[in-house]
Each structure stands twice: as structure tokens, then as C-alpha cells.
Design a protein around this motif. Structure first.
Motif, PDB file in Angstrom:
ATOM      1  N   ILE A 139      40.816  26.014  31.454  1.00 12.78           N
ATOM      2  CA  ILE A 139      42.052  26.859  31.615  1.00 12.78           C
ATOM      3  C   ILE A 139      42.293  27.405  29.928  1.00 12.78           C
ATOM      4  CG2 ILE A 139      44.428  27.028  31.974  1.00 12.78           C
ATOM      5  CD1 ILE A 139      42.946  26.460  34.382  1.00 12.78           C
ATOM      6  N   ASN A 144      41.075  30.714  35.594  1.00 10.92           N
ATOM      7  CA  ASN A 144      42.255  30.932  36.051  1.00 10.92           C
ATOM      8  C   ASN A 144      42.612  29.751  36.739  1.00 10.92           C
ATOM      9  OD1 ASN A 144      40.885  33.951  36.388  1.00 10.92           O
ATOM     10  ND2 ASN A 144      43.265  34.212  36.071  1.00 10.92           N
ATOM     11  N   ASP A 145      41.495  28.933  37.502  1.00 11.01           N
ATOM     12  CA  ASP A 145      41.860  27.817  38.116  1.00 11.01           C
ATOM     13  C   ASP A 145      40.483  26.761  37.907  1.00 11.01           C
ATOM     14  OD1 ASP A 145      43.175  25.832  39.676  1.00 11.01           O
ATOM     15  OD2 ASP A 145      44.012  27.553  40.963  1.00 11.01           O
TER      16      ASP A 145
END
Length: 166
Positions: A139, A144-145
């Protein structure tokens, strides 16, 4: 299988034969996919995903699961090739393996974030490492994930849908 000099090959042949028989018995649309009902899921037709992984088996498995949702899959074997694909194609989301030769996922994600064209492109990091620090590092470099391997396909589909729809 009796243990002999070539029992390893025999075992692999038997496994391949078994898996081939299992696949023939199943409907293709349910092979290596999520348990989510495709008919009631969000339509992802026309969306493009770039899968970046140095292991072609991982690409095959991920692509098999995602293609059932109408996604177009483009693949790259390392971060450097991924950046070239991003220049050539209009990609909606990137699934980025972290541990790769030539250019690893961390470097590739940083490069994606530095490029004006791809700065806001959703990137989901994929890695075999599942420690809390690994997630935070992914991150912090711009992912983003994060999802750890082995991939839970229901979680993957939910993440892909969530980030493509943003």
C-alpha cells in the motif's frame, strides 16, 4: 504407483489424466472460478485487466477465473513489460505480483504512480507473503489493495469489481 526410477513421471501422468477427467465432467464455466453466481454479478464485459506475474501457471489460473466475467486479459511476465503494455493498451485494472525478475512489483507500482497517464489506475498487489508488514509495504508504494496467494477467487472478484467501478 510402484516406486521405480520413473515413478515421478508416472505420478504426474496419472494426476494429469485424473484432472482431465474431472474437467470433462464439469461445465467449463465453473472450472477454476469463483463460487459467485455470474448471472447476478456486475457485468465486466469490455473491461481490460493486466495480470503481471512471472509464473505462467498463475496467469492461466487468474485469467480463467476472470474471463468468465467478460473481462479481457492482457498479461506481462515482469514489471518492465507491464509498463510497456500500459503504454500500448487502455487498461482498467492491474493485478501485480510482487516477487518477479527484471522489475519487481514494488518498482513497477512506483513507476505506474509516477506516470501521469496511469497515476490513478487501480493496482491490486498479489503476493505469497501474507504478513501485515507486506500488506503495508504494498500500500505504501502505491497499490490500491492487496490479496495474498493462494488467491481466494470470491475475494479477488469482489476486489476487481470494487476497484473497476470506482
Amino acid at each position: 504407483i510402484i516406486k521405480t526410477a520413473n515413478s515421478d513421471e508416472r505420478l504426474m501422468d496419472e494426476i494429469a489424466l485424473f484432472l482431465h477427467k474431472v474437467r470433462k465432467k464439469q461445465k467449463d464455466e465453473y472450472y477454476m472460478t469463483s463460487k459467485m453466481n455470474i448471472d447476478y454479478s456486475i457485468n465486466l464485459k469490455g473491461k481490460k485487466i493486466l495480470i503481471v506475474d512471472d509464473d505462467p501457471r498463475n496467469i492461466f489460473v487468474l485469467a480463467s477465473a476472470l474471463e468468465n466475467y467478460g473481462l479481457e486479459i492482457i498479461d506481462a511476465e515482469n514489471g518492465s513489460i507491464a509498463l510497456e503494455e500500459l503504454e500500448r493498451n487502455n487498461i482498467d485494472l492491474v493485478l501485480m505480483d510482487i516477487m518477479m525478475p527484471v522489475m519487481d512489483g514494488f518498482e513497477a507500482i512506483r513507476a505506474i504512480r509516477e506516470n501521469e497517464k496511469t497515476r490513478h489506475l487501480p493496482v491490486i498487489a498479489l503476493t505469497a507473503k501474507s504478513l501485515k508488514e507486506d500488506r503495508e509495504k504494498c500500500i505504501s508504494v502505491g497499490a490500491n489493495d492487496y490479496i495474498s496467494k493462494p488467491v481466494d477467487y470470491d475475494s479477488l472478484i469482489r476486489l476487481v469489481k470494487a476497484w473497476i467501478d470506482k
